[in-house]
Design a protein around this motif. Structure first.
Motif, PDB file in Angstrom:
ATOM      1  N   VAL A 268      -0.813  -2.394 -11.198  1.00 60.08           N
ATOM      2  CA  VAL A 268      -0.850  -1.210 -10.343  1.00 60.08           C
ATOM      3  C   VAL A 268      -2.292  -0.757 -10.153  1.00 60.08           C
ATOM      4  O   VAL A 268      -2.721  -0.422  -9.039  1.00 60.08           O
ATOM      5  CB  VAL A 268       0.012  -0.076 -10.925  1.00 60.08           C
ATOM      6  CG1 VAL A 268      -0.190   1.212 -10.128  1.00 60.08           C
ATOM      7  CG2 VAL A 268       1.484  -0.459 -10.908  1.00 60.08           C
ATOM      8  N   ARG A 269      -3.075  -0.761 -11.233  1.00 57.29           N
ATOM      9  CA  ARG A 269      -4.479  -0.377 -11.113  1.00 57.29           C
ATOM     10  C   ARG A 269      -5.236  -1.327 -10.196  1.00 57.29           C
ATOM     11  O   ARG A 269      -6.092  -0.908  -9.408  1.00 57.29           O
ATOM     12  CB  ARG A 269      -5.126  -0.332 -12.499  1.00 57.29           C
ATOM     13  CG  ARG A 269      -4.683   0.852 -13.348  1.00 57.29           C
ATOM     14  CD  ARG A 269      -5.529   1.006 -14.586  1.00 57.29           C
ATOM     15  NE  ARG A 269      -5.288  -0.060 -15.542  1.00 57.29           N
ATOM     16  CZ  ARG A 269      -4.377  -0.028 -16.492  1.00 57.29           C
ATOM     17  NH1 ARG A 269      -3.577   1.048 -16.611  1.00 57.29           N
ATOM     18  NH2 ARG A 269      -4.214  -1.020 -17.337  1.00 57.29           N
ATOM     19  N   ASN A 270      -4.939  -2.612 -10.273  1.00 64.97           N
ATOM     20  CA  ASN A 270      -5.577  -3.580  -9.379  1.00 64.97           C
ATOM     21  C   ASN A 270      -5.130  -3.385  -7.937  1.00 64.97           C
ATOM     22  O   ASN A 270      -5.927  -3.532  -7.002  1.00 64.97           O
ATOM     23  CB  ASN A 270      -5.269  -5.005  -9.839  1.00 64.97           C
ATOM     24  CG  ASN A 270      -6.182  -5.468 -10.949  1.00 64.97           C
ATOM     25  OD1 ASN A 270      -7.286  -5.932 -10.702  1.00 64.97           O
ATOM     26  ND2 ASN A 270      -5.735  -5.322 -12.180  1.00 64.97           N
ATOM     27  N   ALA A 271      -3.853  -3.050  -7.752  1.00 67.10           N
ATOM     28  CA  ALA A 271      -3.335  -2.856  -6.394  1.00 67.10           C
ATOM     29  C   ALA A 271      -4.077  -1.737  -5.678  1.00 67.10           C
ATOM     30  O   ALA A 271      -4.290  -1.793  -4.461  1.00 67.10           O
ATOM     31  CB  ALA A 271      -1.837  -2.557  -6.446  1.00 67.10           C
ATOM     32  N   LEU A 272      -4.494  -0.705  -6.411  1.00 63.33           N
ATOM     33  CA  LEU A 272      -5.211   0.409  -5.801  1.00 63.33           C
ATOM     34  C   LEU A 272      -6.543  -0.023  -5.204  1.00 63.33           C
ATOM     35  O   LEU A 272      -7.081   0.656  -4.318  1.00 63.33           O
ATOM     36  CB  LEU A 272      -5.450   1.504  -6.848  1.00 63.33           C
ATOM     37  CG  LEU A 272      -4.205   2.262  -7.320  1.00 63.33           C
ATOM     38  CD1 LEU A 272      -4.544   3.149  -8.510  1.00 63.33           C
ATOM     39  CD2 LEU A 272      -3.626   3.082  -6.195  1.00 63.33           C
ATOM     40  N   ARG A 290       3.078   6.061 -15.111  1.00 62.65           N
ATOM     41  CA  ARG A 290       1.933   6.959 -14.996  1.00 62.65           C
ATOM     42  C   ARG A 290       1.016   6.529 -13.860  1.00 62.65           C
ATOM     43  O   ARG A 290       0.604   7.358 -13.036  1.00 62.65           O
ATOM     44  CB  ARG A 290       1.149   6.966 -16.313  1.00 62.65           C
ATOM     45  CG  ARG A 290      -0.130   7.810 -16.273  1.00 62.65           C
ATOM     46  CD  ARG A 290      -0.891   7.704 -17.577  1.00 62.65           C
ATOM     47  NE  ARG A 290      -1.247   6.322 -17.879  1.00 62.65           N
ATOM     48  CZ  ARG A 290      -1.799   5.923 -19.030  1.00 62.65           C
ATOM     49  NH1 ARG A 290      -2.020   6.811 -19.990  1.00 62.65           N
ATOM     50  NH2 ARG A 290      -2.096   4.659 -19.227  1.00 62.65           N
ATOM     51  N   GLU A 291       0.691   5.234 -13.792  1.00 60.20           N
ATOM     52  CA  GLU A 291      -0.196   4.737 -12.739  1.00 60.20           C
ATOM     53  C   GLU A 291       0.423   4.920 -11.355  1.00 60.20           C
ATOM     54  O   GLU A 291      -0.266   5.238 -10.387  1.00 60.20           O
ATOM     55  CB  GLU A 291      -0.534   3.269 -12.975  1.00 60.20           C
ATOM     56  CG  GLU A 291      -1.689   3.016 -13.915  1.00 60.20           C
ATOM     57  CD  GLU A 291      -1.373   3.353 -15.357  1.00 60.20           C
ATOM     58  OE1 GLU A 291      -2.300   3.667 -16.112  1.00 60.20           O
ATOM     59  OE2 GLU A 291      -0.178   3.311 -15.732  1.00 60.20           O
ATOM     60  N   VAL A 292       1.733   4.722 -11.264  1.00 62.10           N
ATOM     61  CA  VAL A 292       2.406   4.870  -9.967  1.00 62.10           C
ATOM     62  C   VAL A 292       2.361   6.322  -9.498  1.00 62.10           C
ATOM     63  O   VAL A 292       2.050   6.612  -8.342  1.00 62.10           O
ATOM     64  CB  VAL A 292       3.865   4.376 -10.057  1.00 62.10           C
ATOM     65  CG1 VAL A 292       4.610   4.683  -8.769  1.00 62.10           C
ATOM     66  CG2 VAL A 292       3.892   2.881 -10.329  1.00 62.10           C
ATOM     67  N   LEU A 293       2.659   7.255 -10.387  1.00 64.49           N
ATOM     68  CA  LEU A 293       2.625   8.668 -10.014  1.00 64.49           C
ATOM     69  C   LEU A 293       1.210   9.099  -9.636  1.00 64.49           C
ATOM     70  O   LEU A 293       1.008   9.859  -8.675  1.00 64.49           O
ATOM     71  CB  LEU A 293       3.144   9.528 -11.167  1.00 64.49           C
ATOM     72  CG  LEU A 293       4.624   9.363 -11.532  1.00 64.49           C
ATOM     73  CD1 LEU A 293       4.982  10.236 -12.720  1.00 64.49           C
ATOM     74  CD2 LEU A 293       5.524   9.686 -10.338  1.00 64.49           C
ATOM     75  N   MET A 294       0.233   8.599 -10.362  1.00 60.24           N
ATOM     76  CA  MET A 294      -1.154   8.943 -10.042  1.00 60.24           C
ATOM     77  C   MET A 294      -1.550   8.371  -8.684  1.00 60.24           C
ATOM     78  O   MET A 294      -2.237   9.024  -7.899  1.00 60.24           O
ATOM     79  CB  MET A 294      -2.086   8.435 -11.139  1.00 60.24           C
ATOM     80  CG  MET A 294      -1.928   9.170 -12.465  1.00 60.24           C
ATOM     81  SD  MET A 294      -2.966   8.488 -13.777  1.00 60.24           S
ATOM     82  CE  MET A 294      -4.602   8.850 -13.127  1.00 60.24           C
ATOM     83  N   ALA A 295      -1.100   7.139  -8.391  1.00 57.66           N
ATOM     84  CA  ALA A 295      -1.432   6.521  -7.107  1.00 57.66           C
ATOM     85  C   ALA A 295      -0.838   7.313  -5.952  1.00 57.66           C
ATOM     86  O   ALA A 295      -1.497   7.557  -4.933  1.00 57.66           O
ATOM     87  CB  ALA A 295      -0.926   5.079  -7.073  1.00 57.66           C
ATOM     88  N   MET A 296       0.414   7.750  -6.102  1.00 59.88           N
ATOM     89  CA  MET A 296       1.064   8.496  -5.031  1.00 59.88           C
ATOM     90  C   MET A 296       0.487   9.898  -4.879  1.00 59.88           C
ATOM     91  O   MET A 296       0.719  10.564  -3.869  1.00 59.88           O
ATOM     92  CB  MET A 296       2.573   8.565  -5.290  1.00 59.88           C
ATOM     93  CG  MET A 296       3.280   7.225  -5.153  1.00 59.88           C
ATOM     94  SD  MET A 296       5.052   7.366  -5.469  1.00 59.88           S
ATOM     95  CE  MET A 296       5.595   5.678  -5.176  1.00 59.88           C
ATOM     96  N   ALA A 321      11.081  10.258 -19.983  1.00 53.00           N
ATOM     97  CA  ALA A 321      11.138   9.317 -21.102  1.00 53.00           C
ATOM     98  C   ALA A 321      10.136   8.177 -20.923  1.00 53.00           C
ATOM     99  O   ALA A 321       9.435   7.790 -21.861  1.00 53.00           O
ATOM    100  CB  ALA A 321      12.555   8.758 -21.242  1.00 53.00           C
ATOM    101  N   LEU A 322      10.058   7.638 -19.700  1.00 51.45           N
ATOM    102  CA  LEU A 322       9.132   6.532 -19.457  1.00 51.45           C
ATOM    103  C   LEU A 322       7.681   6.995 -19.504  1.00 51.45           C
ATOM    104  O   LEU A 322       6.823   6.324 -20.072  1.00 51.45           O
ATOM    105  CB  LEU A 322       9.438   5.894 -18.100  1.00 51.45           C
ATOM    106  CG  LEU A 322      10.802   5.217 -17.968  1.00 51.45           C
ATOM    107  CD1 LEU A 322      10.985   4.669 -16.558  1.00 51.45           C
ATOM    108  CD2 LEU A 322      10.963   4.107 -18.992  1.00 51.45           C
ATOM    109  N   ALA A 323       7.405   8.143 -18.894  1.00 51.45           N
ATOM    110  CA  ALA A 323       6.034   8.649 -18.899  1.00 51.45           C
ATOM    111  C   ALA A 323       5.598   9.034 -20.305  1.00 51.45           C
ATOM    112  O   ALA A 323       4.406   8.984 -20.619  1.00 51.45           O
ATOM    113  CB  ALA A 323       5.917   9.846 -17.956  1.00 51.45           C
ATOM    114  N   GLY A 324       6.555   9.409 -21.139  1.00 52.81           N
ATOM    115  CA  GLY A 324       6.222   9.715 -22.525  1.00 52.81           C
ATOM    116  C   GLY A 324       5.636   8.508 -23.246  1.00 52.81           C
ATOM    117  O   GLY A 324       4.833   8.656 -24.172  1.00 52.81           O
ATOM    118  N   LEU A 325       6.023   7.297 -22.823  1.00 51.13           N
ATOM    119  CA  LEU A 325       5.464   6.087 -23.412  1.00 51.13           C
ATOM    120  C   LEU A 325       3.977   5.955 -23.100  1.00 51.13           C
ATOM    121  O   LEU A 325       3.255   5.237 -23.788  1.00 51.13           O
ATOM    122  CB  LEU A 325       6.212   4.856 -22.899  1.00 51.13           C
ATOM    123  CG  LEU A 325       7.713   4.793 -23.218  1.00 51.13           C
ATOM    124  CD1 LEU A 325       8.357   3.593 -22.538  1.00 51.13           C
ATOM    125  CD2 LEU A 325       7.928   4.729 -24.727  1.00 51.13           C
ATOM    126  N   ALA A 326       3.541   6.609 -22.016  1.00 46.61           N
ATOM    127  CA  ALA A 326       2.126   6.593 -21.638  1.00 46.61           C
ATOM    128  C   ALA A 326       1.388   7.815 -22.167  1.00 46.61           C
ATOM    129  O   ALA A 326       0.237   8.050 -21.792  1.00 46.61           O
ATOM    130  CB  ALA A 326       1.995   6.520 -20.114  1.00 46.61           C
TER     131      ALA A 326
END
Length: 401
Positions: A268-272, A290-296, A321-326
């Motif tokens: 995701v970071r590379n896609a940006l 986290r990266e997806v939400l930040m990108a959007m 729950a998923l973002a908590g992993l980050a």
């Protein structure tokens, strides 16, 4: 679970019965393939010629298919993978092979032989996907050369030698009209889907396993204007939208030495940095959310992602729950997701039918928490139920359509 066996006409005997392949001829083909100078079909023809055999065109074609299945394909399962409409092939044991053609599980007549032969097949499929499968590493997720997703688990973690799950890669995207005709989408929502894409809404497609999330996402991406660049990020390449400018990025697992892994967050970071007009995450599974939400939230609107969830109402909990992993706090998730996501399209599967069941609007509750309000519901038949306030807001944002 009881189900009728698949029509025998669907099963090609030349692919299902390994005994029909001469072991010596197969060994000769294997040696020729190992040189890397020829393909499977050419290797078969050369091996047949050098053996002095005379075969008709039909017999030669069957032999070529059988050799491909035995050496570079899924062996006795290849005929099932090649059957139109099959989405999953599931092996519970040597004599328990099931398929799903979109209407529920059906038991086939395929016989893999002994438990040891089922294990051997699983190990070979894992090797085709570049992964290790043995007593020291008894589970595997891999992608076969044709894009088929493989999961396998060996004895003693599973019974009967090996349990194998294969997910077939869909070769083309359905149109919105085809989804309507198949009963996956009510006709009155077709215009809304087009409007969400053209007006660059950030869309989250949710649902359980096998509900058609990837199918719907490929349809939506096919609606993206041709002059836009789409970058997809997936764990295994499945999306095949009908679009002229799609860049596919796929995660890579560590090799047998435990190195070389590239995860979804890295991609995701590379896609940006790839000048995307649309960023698509095939499935949110962990910290990459986290990266997806930040990108959007940084000007990359019109993005898409999929998420496993039971209903629109539980999407906030799944994201938290998923973002908590980050390492994101609940407050941070609410702030990021409410700003990043616009609409949730939720799919269900009931009595063998897959359909778009709910449309939700993402926002914040009066208490400041992340919330998703249901704007419309559909049971797969009949009329749609509308929640006036949320539906009116949806129409105000993206209508008329």
């Amino acid at each position: 679970m009881s189900a009728p066996a698949v029509d025998p006409a669907l099963l090609d005997p030349a692919l299902l019965d390994p005994a029909l392949l001469d072991p010596a001829l197969l060994d000769d083909v294997r040696v020729r393939l190992a040189t890397g100078r020829t393909g499977a079909d050419a290797a078969v023809r050369d091996a047949v010629r050098d053996s002095g055999r005379v075969l008709g065109s039909d017999a030669l074609r069957d032999l070529e298919r059988a050799a491909r299945a035995a050496l570079t394909g899924a062996g006795p399962l290849q005929a099932l993978l090649d059957t139109p409409e099959v989405t999953d092939v599931l092996v519970n044991g040597p004599r328990e092979v099931w398929i799903d053609r979109g209407t529920g599980l059906e038991r086939t007549r395929v016989d893999l032989g002994t438990a040891a032969e089922a294990r051997t097949l699983a190990v070979r499929l894992a090797a085709l996907g570049g992964q290790r499968l043995d007593d020291a590493c008894p589970t595997v997720d891999a992608r076969l050369p044709d894009g088929t997703r493989l999961h396998a688990i060996l004895e003693p973690l599973a019974e009967a030698g090996a349990v194998i799950s294969l997910r077939v890669l869909r070769t083309r995207a359905f149109t919105v009209e085809e989804l309507v005709a198949s009963g996956a989408l009510p006709r009155q929502w077709a215009g809304l889907l087009r409007a969400l894409v053209l007006r660059r809404a950030n869309v989250l497609v949710s649902g359980g396993t096998g509900t058609g999330k990837t199918t719907l996402l490929a349809t939506l991406l096919s609606l993206v204007p041709d002059d836009e660049r789409v970058v997809t990020v997936e764990e295994a390449r499945e999306l095949r939208p009908a679009h002229p400018h799609v860049v596919h990025l796929a995660a890579r697992r560590a090799n047998v030495e435990g190195v070389g892994a590239v995860d979804l967050a890295d991609l995701v970071r590379n896609a940006l940095r790839m000048r995307p007009d649309r960023i698509v995450l095939g499935e949110c599974r962990g910290a990459e959310v986290r990266e997806v939400l930040m990108a959007m939230n940084t000007g990359h609107d019109g993005g898409f992602a999929t998420l496993h969830a039971n209903a629109v109402a539980v999407v906030p909990a799944r994201l938290e729950a998923l973002a908590g992993l980050a390492g994101m706090t609940r407050e941070a998730v609410a702030a990021q997701a409410a700003g990043a996501l616009d609409v949730v399209l939720h799919l269900r599967r009931s009595h063998g039918a897959r359909y778009l069941a709910e449309i939700g609007l993402v926002g914040r509750t009066p208490g400041g928490e992340l919330g998703v309000r249901t704007a419309a519901r559909w049971s797969g038949s009949g009329g749609c139920e509308i929640e006036p306030d949320a539906w009116g807001e949806l129409v105000g944002r993206y209508g008329p359509w």
